[in-house]
Design an enzyme around this catalytic site. Structure first.
Site, short mmCIF file in Angstrom:
data_model
loop_
_atom_site.label_atom_id
_atom_site.label_comp_id
_atom_site.label_asym_id
_atom_site.label_seq_id
_atom_site.Cartn_x
_atom_site.Cartn_y
_atom_site.Cartn_z
N CYS A 33 -7.08 43.77 51.14
CA CYS A 33 -7.62 44.39 49.96
C CYS A 33 -6.38 44.11 48.72
O CYS A 33 -5.17 44.07 49.01
CB CYS A 33 -7.82 45.66 50.09
SG CYS A 33 -6.48 46.52 50.89
N HIS A 34 -7.08 44.51 47.59
CA HIS A 34 -6.03 44.62 46.65
C HIS A 34 -6.02 45.80 45.49
O HIS A 34 -6.75 46.46 45.68
CB HIS A 34 -6.31 43.27 45.51
CG HIS A 34 -6.54 42.04 46.21
ND1 HIS A 34 -5.62 41.05 46.53
CD2 HIS A 34 -7.71 41.09 46.39
CE1 HIS A 34 -6.03 40.15 47.20
NE2 HIS A 34 -7.47 40.24 47.04
N HIS A 182 -9.08 34.12 54.64
CA HIS A 182 -10.23 33.93 54.63
C HIS A 182 -10.85 32.43 55.44
O HIS A 182 -11.40 31.60 54.86
CB HIS A 182 -10.86 33.54 53.22
CG HIS A 182 -10.25 34.83 52.33
ND1 HIS A 182 -10.14 36.04 52.61
CD2 HIS A 182 -10.23 34.80 51.12
CE1 HIS A 182 -9.75 36.79 51.66
NE2 HIS A 182 -9.43 36.16 50.65
N ASP A 251 -11.37 42.54 51.26
CA ASP A 251 -11.15 41.87 50.10
C ASP A 251 -11.49 42.77 48.67
O ASP A 251 -11.21 42.10 47.67
CB ASP A 251 -11.87 40.62 49.94
CG ASP A 251 -11.27 39.59 49.12
OD1 ASP A 251 -9.78 39.68 48.70
OD2 ASP A 251 -11.90 38.85 48.35
N ASN A 256 -13.12 37.59 41.28
CA ASN A 256 -13.57 36.32 40.90
C ASN A 256 -14.81 36.04 41.48
O ASN A 256 -15.08 34.70 41.76
CB ASN A 256 -12.64 35.16 41.12
CG ASN A 256 -11.00 35.16 40.26
OD1 ASN A 256 -11.38 35.35 39.14
ND2 ASN A 256 -10.24 35.19 41.02
#
Ligand code: 0GY
Length: 296
Positions: A33-34, A182, A251, A256
């Site tokens: 994750c970000h 991924h 994620d 995007n």
């Protein structure tokens, strides 16, 4: 007023994700994750390829709790370049419940690496997706990998499946554990047992230092939510062939995405379709990430 305006058409993370039906085992880790910004506190990098919405640490922690997870591995996103301040701040605020994957340049000092280690960084990320990051010479990446290896860190790589043939030998030469984001982004319209995914399976089989995140059905699927059934066989094959070398992550906040923004609760409900027994689920969500990121 914010100095940064997110890109036109940018999809903001789901405002009200559902509570998952699948209950993650106690101690579960969201291992990809970000955090984004907020840009006014932690400015986005001048060399970035996109300007996202702000996605601050407190929103990530609220999601973690809602999903029934205990920990996060926060991956430096390309929009922050090699400025890891937002990541470090998020780890500090997580008080031991987050580890980090940083981006560093070749000229990073030993002192800076030690400080990142003390903050909870356990890996560096090399990005080969050209829409996201400029190319860095392989010799430079190898130098970085050699410098971080003594810290016990590993390398996280992000690439598209079509690029794997020309990257295969370089990847094989990396001296650390290597975690693939991924699943190496397979084209899931191609056969599971075809040459493209076959090469990735070979990389995993022949190099026991390689791990894979079985994440991002929402990015890879052509059929879409809620079950992403075209991605399931790919992820399931990895989970069953390499049960001790797979990781899972949301994620969030899903940079995007162009077509839909997933409900993160439904992404958690996807887990039992790829890790079909409680034992596989425990390895995927607890044992593996704990071994890789929380051994000290
Ligand atoms: C991901 C995927 C993407 C973006 C990044 O660091 C990034 O900007 O990783 C993507 O656009 O495919 O893992 O978040």
């Amino acid at each position: 007023m914010s100095t940064f305006t997110m890109d036109e058409g940018w999809l903001v993370y789901h405002p009200h994700p559902s509570k998952p039906s699948f209950r993650a085992p106690p101690g579960a880790v969201d291992a990809h994750c970000h955090v984004f910004g907020p840009g006014d506190l932690f400015p986005y990098a001048p060399e970035r390829k996109y300007t996202p919405c702000d996605a601050p640490a407190e929103a990530l922690f609220a999601l973690r709790d809602l999903l029934g997870f205990e920990r996060n591995v926060i991956v430096q996103a390309t929009c922050h370049g090699a400025d890891n301040r937002a990541l470090v701040d998020a780890m500090r605020r997580a008080a031991g419940r987050a580890r980090g994957v940083a981006t560093v340049r070749a000229d990073v000092s030993d002192q800076a690496l030690r400080e990142l280690d003390a903050a909870g960084v356990r890996a560096v990320r090399f990005n080969f997706v050209r829409r996201l990051a400029d190319s860095v010479p392989r010799e430079t990446l190898l130098d970085i990998a050699r410098r971080i290896a003594p810290l016990g860190w590993h390398v996280v790589i992000y690439f598209e499946a079509a690029e794997l043939p020309q990257l295969y030998d370089f990847f094989s030469s990396l001296p650390t554990i290597v975690v693939v984001d991924h699943m190496g982004r397979p084209d899931v319209r191609k056969p599971l047992d075809g040459p493209e995914f076959g090469l990735f399976l070979r990389l995993m089989r022949e190099h026991s230092n390689f791990w894979s995140k079985v994440s991002c059905p929402e990015r890879l699927s052509c059929v879409g939510p809620p079950r992403y059934e075209d991605v399931v066989p790919f992820a399931r094959r990895l989970v069953e062939s390499f049960p001790d070398r797979v990781l899972w992550g949301t994620d969030w906040p899903h940079p995007n995405l162009k077509t839909h923004m997933p409900d993160d609760g439904k992404l958690v409900d996807y887990i039992p379709s790829i890790a079909v027994t409680p034992e596989l689920q425990h390895r995927l969500l607890v044992d593996n990430p704990m071994r890789l990121y929380w051994s000290r």
